[in-house]
Design an enzyme around this catalytic site. Structure first.
Site, PDB file in Angstrom:
ATOM      1  N   GLU A   1       1.608  -6.393  10.655  1.00 51.24           N
ATOM      2  CA  GLU A   1       0.692  -5.240  10.673  1.00 51.24           C
ATOM      3  C   GLU A   1       0.933  -4.487  11.977  1.00 51.24           C
ATOM      4  O   GLU A   1       0.880  -5.086  13.047  1.00 51.24           O
ATOM      5  CB  GLU A   1      -0.741  -5.767  10.609  1.00 51.24           C
ATOM      6  CG  GLU A   1      -1.834  -4.742  10.500  1.00 51.24           C
ATOM      7  CD  GLU A   1      -2.094  -4.308   9.057  1.00 51.24           C
ATOM      8  OE1 GLU A   1      -1.916  -3.107   8.789  1.00 51.24           O
ATOM      9  OE2 GLU A   1      -2.460  -5.161   8.225  1.00 51.24           O
TER      10      GLU A   1
ATOM     11  N   GLU B   1       1.384   3.574   3.068  1.00 49.44           N
ATOM     12  CA  GLU B   1       1.932   3.006   4.305  1.00 49.44           C
ATOM     13  C   GLU B   1       3.454   3.071   4.147  1.00 49.44           C
ATOM     14  O   GLU B   1       4.060   2.239   3.480  1.00 49.44           O
ATOM     15  CB  GLU B   1       1.409   1.586   4.525  1.00 49.44           C
ATOM     16  CG  GLU B   1      -0.112   1.567   4.689  1.00 49.44           C
ATOM     17  CD  GLU B   1      -0.706   0.166   4.809  1.00 49.44           C
ATOM     18  OE1 GLU B   1       0.059  -0.825   4.891  1.00 49.44           O
ATOM     19  OE2 GLU B   1      -1.952   0.057   4.793  1.00 49.44           O
TER      20      GLU B   1
ATOM     21  N   TYR C   1     -10.323   1.376   5.262  1.00 51.44           N
ATOM     22  CA  TYR C   1     -11.486   0.494   5.133  1.00 51.44           C
ATOM     23  C   TYR C   1     -12.797   1.274   5.019  1.00 51.44           C
ATOM     24  O   TYR C   1     -13.851   0.675   4.825  1.00 51.44           O
ATOM     25  CB  TYR C   1     -11.552  -0.480   6.318  1.00 51.44           C
ATOM     26  CG  TYR C   1     -10.507  -1.583   6.288  1.00 51.44           C
ATOM     27  CD1 TYR C   1      -9.602  -1.700   5.236  1.00 51.44           C
ATOM     28  CD2 TYR C   1     -10.432  -2.523   7.302  1.00 51.44           C
ATOM     29  CE1 TYR C   1      -8.653  -2.693   5.213  1.00 51.44           C
ATOM     30  CE2 TYR C   1      -9.482  -3.533   7.288  1.00 51.44           C
ATOM     31  CZ  TYR C   1      -8.596  -3.618   6.242  1.00 51.44           C
ATOM     32  OH  TYR C   1      -7.656  -4.622   6.218  1.00 51.44           O
TER      33      TYR C   1
ATOM     34  N   ARG D   1      -2.730   4.777  -1.492  1.00 55.49           N
ATOM     35  CA  ARG D   1      -2.861   3.342  -1.199  1.00 55.49           C
ATOM     36  C   ARG D   1      -2.693   2.525  -2.475  1.00 55.49           C
ATOM     37  O   ARG D   1      -2.001   1.522  -2.506  1.00 55.49           O
ATOM     38  CB  ARG D   1      -4.218   3.070  -0.553  1.00 55.49           C
ATOM     39  CG  ARG D   1      -4.431   1.626  -0.096  1.00 55.49           C
ATOM     40  CD  ARG D   1      -5.707   1.539   0.724  1.00 55.49           C
ATOM     41  NE  ARG D   1      -6.071   0.192   1.120  1.00 55.49           N
ATOM     42  CZ  ARG D   1      -5.636  -0.405   2.228  1.00 55.49           C
ATOM     43  NH1 ARG D   1      -4.806   0.209   3.032  1.00 55.49           N
ATOM     44  NH2 ARG D   1      -6.039  -1.634   2.534  1.00 55.49           N
TER      45      ARG D   1
ATOM     46  N   HIS E   1       0.866  -1.191   0.000  1.00 56.45           N
ATOM     47  CA  HIS E   1       0.000   0.000   0.000  1.00 56.45           C
ATOM     48  C   HIS E   1       0.897   1.234   0.000  1.00 56.45           C
ATOM     49  O   HIS E   1       1.719   1.409   0.909  1.00 56.45           O
ATOM     50  CB  HIS E   1      -0.924  -0.006   1.223  1.00 56.45           C
ATOM     51  CG  HIS E   1      -1.935  -1.105   1.185  1.00 56.45           C
ATOM     52  ND1 HIS E   1      -2.230  -1.899   2.273  1.00 56.45           N
ATOM     53  CD2 HIS E   1      -2.713  -1.544   0.162  1.00 56.45           C
ATOM     54  CE1 HIS E   1      -3.170  -2.770   1.916  1.00 56.45           C
ATOM     55  NE2 HIS E   1      -3.471  -2.577   0.642  1.00 56.45           N
TER      56      HIS E   1
ATOM     57  N   ASN F   1      -3.312  -5.415  -2.677  1.00 57.15           N
ATOM     58  CA  ASN F   1      -3.425  -6.500  -1.704  1.00 57.15           C
ATOM     59  C   ASN F   1      -4.765  -7.225  -1.770  1.00 57.15           C
ATOM     60  O   ASN F   1      -5.138  -7.953  -0.855  1.00 57.15           O
ATOM     61  CB  ASN F   1      -3.196  -5.964  -0.280  1.00 57.15           C
ATOM     62  CG  ASN F   1      -2.715  -7.059   0.658  1.00 57.15           C
ATOM     63  OD1 ASN F   1      -2.086  -8.024   0.222  1.00 57.15           O
ATOM     64  ND2 ASN F   1      -3.031  -6.925   1.943  1.00 57.15           N
ATOM     65  N   ARG F   2      -5.504  -7.022  -2.854  1.00 54.77           N
ATOM     66  CA  ARG F   2      -6.701  -7.820  -3.147  1.00 54.77           C
ATOM     67  C   ARG F   2      -6.648  -8.352  -4.583  1.00 54.77           C
ATOM     68  O   ARG F   2      -7.663  -8.775  -5.129  1.00 54.77           O
ATOM     69  CB  ARG F   2      -7.972  -6.995  -2.939  1.00 54.77           C
ATOM     70  CG  ARG F   2      -8.173  -6.412  -1.532  1.00 54.77           C
ATOM     71  CD  ARG F   2      -8.417  -7.458  -0.459  1.00 54.77           C
ATOM     72  NE  ARG F   2      -8.708  -6.836   0.824  1.00 54.77           N
ATOM     73  CZ  ARG F   2      -7.770  -6.396   1.680  1.00 54.77           C
ATOM     74  NH1 ARG F   2      -6.490  -6.535   1.393  1.00 54.77           N
ATOM     75  NH2 ARG F   2      -8.125  -5.843   2.825  1.00 54.77           N
TER      76      ARG F   2
ATOM     77  N   HIS G   1       3.014  -4.067   6.633  1.00 55.99           N
ATOM     78  CA  HIS G   1       1.880  -3.139   6.565  1.00 55.99           C
ATOM     79  C   HIS G   1       1.749  -2.339   7.853  1.00 55.99           C
ATOM     80  O   HIS G   1       2.268  -2.722   8.894  1.00 55.99           O
ATOM     81  CB  HIS G   1       0.577  -3.924   6.343  1.00 55.99           C
ATOM     82  CG  HIS G   1       0.413  -4.434   4.961  1.00 55.99           C
ATOM     83  ND1 HIS G   1      -0.477  -3.901   4.068  1.00 55.99           N
ATOM     84  CD2 HIS G   1       1.053  -5.433   4.303  1.00 55.99           C
ATOM     85  CE1 HIS G   1      -0.393  -4.551   2.916  1.00 55.99           C
ATOM     86  NE2 HIS G   1       0.538  -5.499   3.026  1.00 55.99           N
TER      87      HIS G   1
END
Lengths: 313, 313
Positions: free
Chosen positions: B170, B23, B280, B62, B20, B69-70, B112
């Site tokens: 994370e 980050e 999110y 991001r 991302h 990350n999807r 992350h």
């Protein structure tokens, strides 16, 4: 028997949230106050609210074309060739809600958040007596730190400069894009204090504080960078999350990726603020340095605020 | 006299940062380790590093077109009509550094951060024995909490699923777009622990832990919203910054702008995580709920990791 004194007719104070579209706390507070005006406290004057940059709020971005909170300069406002979203918004806000607007307001409170660990504080756009008087009363009531963001040629045109008396409430740390209910509560409590001060100044029950402690902006410091402009250091661990804490000569500022420590080379004791404010990365500011000063408040400064607050004054 | 045992030839572990782009901690850690490989600790195996989404890192966003990350689903990776920046990047990463790539890697650590108050933890993309074995060893060593982000039809295609053994580190809370040196140090320490575990598994000195405590994803919860899709509540103050803390029936979840309290209506004790993760918001997730479970580790799960780590195994 004399007549009862005529109750004061106070002009409404304008509360602005969402001047930066990814600072969600201000709009959230405005939404809460719309649902329950009593949230602002028993001593609040009448208020109006407005979302500063609704287009940016809708996109959850700080701004679309340029920072609205740097658009309130005569040069930008009067430049017929500038039609950016934010300059147009600044003009609209002034035409509608400015001191000489269609629905005039004299006193403004602009709600902001920061990713820096500033706690709750007030930010002024200069040393206007009206702003200092209002901020001094708030500090007298609850000890709020005050930062004067002044004399930086790159950082001008703050929204608060568009109104004759105005303060910015700044609260952090909170990430961009979220509402943290604890930060929201800090913001609301600070808003209550400032509003209660405005009322007490307007109704003459407030005696001017003798002094106010302020932190006057000196300069912004950028991260050390390589020839391509990429940061080669982070904030030093001893500076991280330590806004408002005094540093002297030799204090560590940045930690290089190669473990080199970059130190403060000035001779004067200074106070770092806005340490690691995420939105300042693009401005080349990793922290600001400020000088602590005590200013004397003139009683007539409160009178100036009082006149702005009173209908027909 | 027998020959001295041949020293083990370990395959390099791949460390990924900047999956991302906003980050900043992962790329910062990679930069520090390039300058000083000893930072990874005396027990680290050989490592390689890569920036996950360099285009997004350059823009401090991001992602540019979709969340990298999807993107690691067979459907996206094999869809000839999808040429988005991130799907192409996922293909490139696998072709170059995947388990059957030009420079093959079997074990990946993806770095992350989150704006949620998660502390340092490990996130797994499912219940693969290899991932559970590696995570269990890290938990045995320093008590790291483990979250399994599984069984959510909307949240699939994690990068870690592209390699036969992988964990996500994370760490939070930290705002997007900044490097907080204390969060960076937590990340680096967690990375050292995971790498040391990988080495001890590879060289056979690690005995399998009997059990591992995990938090298995149940569901995401969105903020209450009005008919136009605007949030009408925030995280409740009792939930704010309290990731990993158990809640039961009737616990407050959200606080309405009108002061209405929205409560947890389930019967089961659950553990909220990713509370107020800023990224999110667009996914309609204000927090996730997880179930705490104790799993038994099979000794052969460590053998599977060991085989992945050994050259020629």
């Amino acid at each position: 028997m004399p007549n009862a004194p005529c109750p004061l007719q106070l002009r409404p104070v304008l509360i602005i949230g969402g001047t930066h579209g990814n600072e969600r706390t201000g709009p959230w507070i405005i939404g809460r106050c719309k649902a329950d005006p009593l949230l602002l406290g028993p001593a609040a004057p009448p208020v109006d609210h407005v979302i500063g940059n609704p287009a940016a709020v809708a996109r959850n971005r700080r701004y679309l074309e340029r920072d609205l909170n740097r658009c309130f300069t005569p040069e930008l406002l009067e430049d017929p060739t500038d039609s950016s979203v934010e300059v147009r918004r600044a003009r609209t806000l002034l035409e509608r809600l400015g001191p000489a607007g269609a629905e005039p307001h004299q006193l403004v409170i602009d709600l902001h958040t920061t990713t820096a660990s500033m706690g709750a504080c007030l930010v002024l756009g200069g040393r206007r007596p009206t702003d200092l008087a209002l901020a001094a009363c708030a500090q007298q009531q609850c000890g709020l730190p005050i930062y004067i963001y002044e004399s930086d040629p790159c950082e001008t045109g703050f929204l608060v400069n568009g109104w004759p008396c105005a303060v910015t409430i700044e609260v952090g740390p909170v990430a961009q894009g979220i509402v943290d209910p604890l930060v929201a509560e800090q913001t609301l409590e600070t808003l209550r204090v400032v509003l209660a001060c405005a009322t007490s100044i307007a109704n003459g029950s407030r005696k001017a504080p003798e002094r106010v402690l302020v932190h006057g902006h000196i300069t912004g410091l950028d991260l050390p960078k390589d020839a391509q402009g990429n940061p080669i250091a982070s904030i030093h661990p001893e500076r991280a999350r330590r806004d408002w804490q005094a540093i002297g000569p030799g204090a560590p500022l940045f930690l290089g990726a190669d473990d080199v420590v970059y130190r403060y080379s000035g001779a004067e004791v200074v106070y770092p603020v806005f340490i690691n404010e995420a939105a300042y990365g693009e401005k080349g500011i990793a922290m600001n340095l400020a000088r602590r000063e005590t200013l004397t408040i003139q009683p007539e400064w409160l009178d100036a605020v009082r006149k702005l607050m009173l209908q027909g004054a």
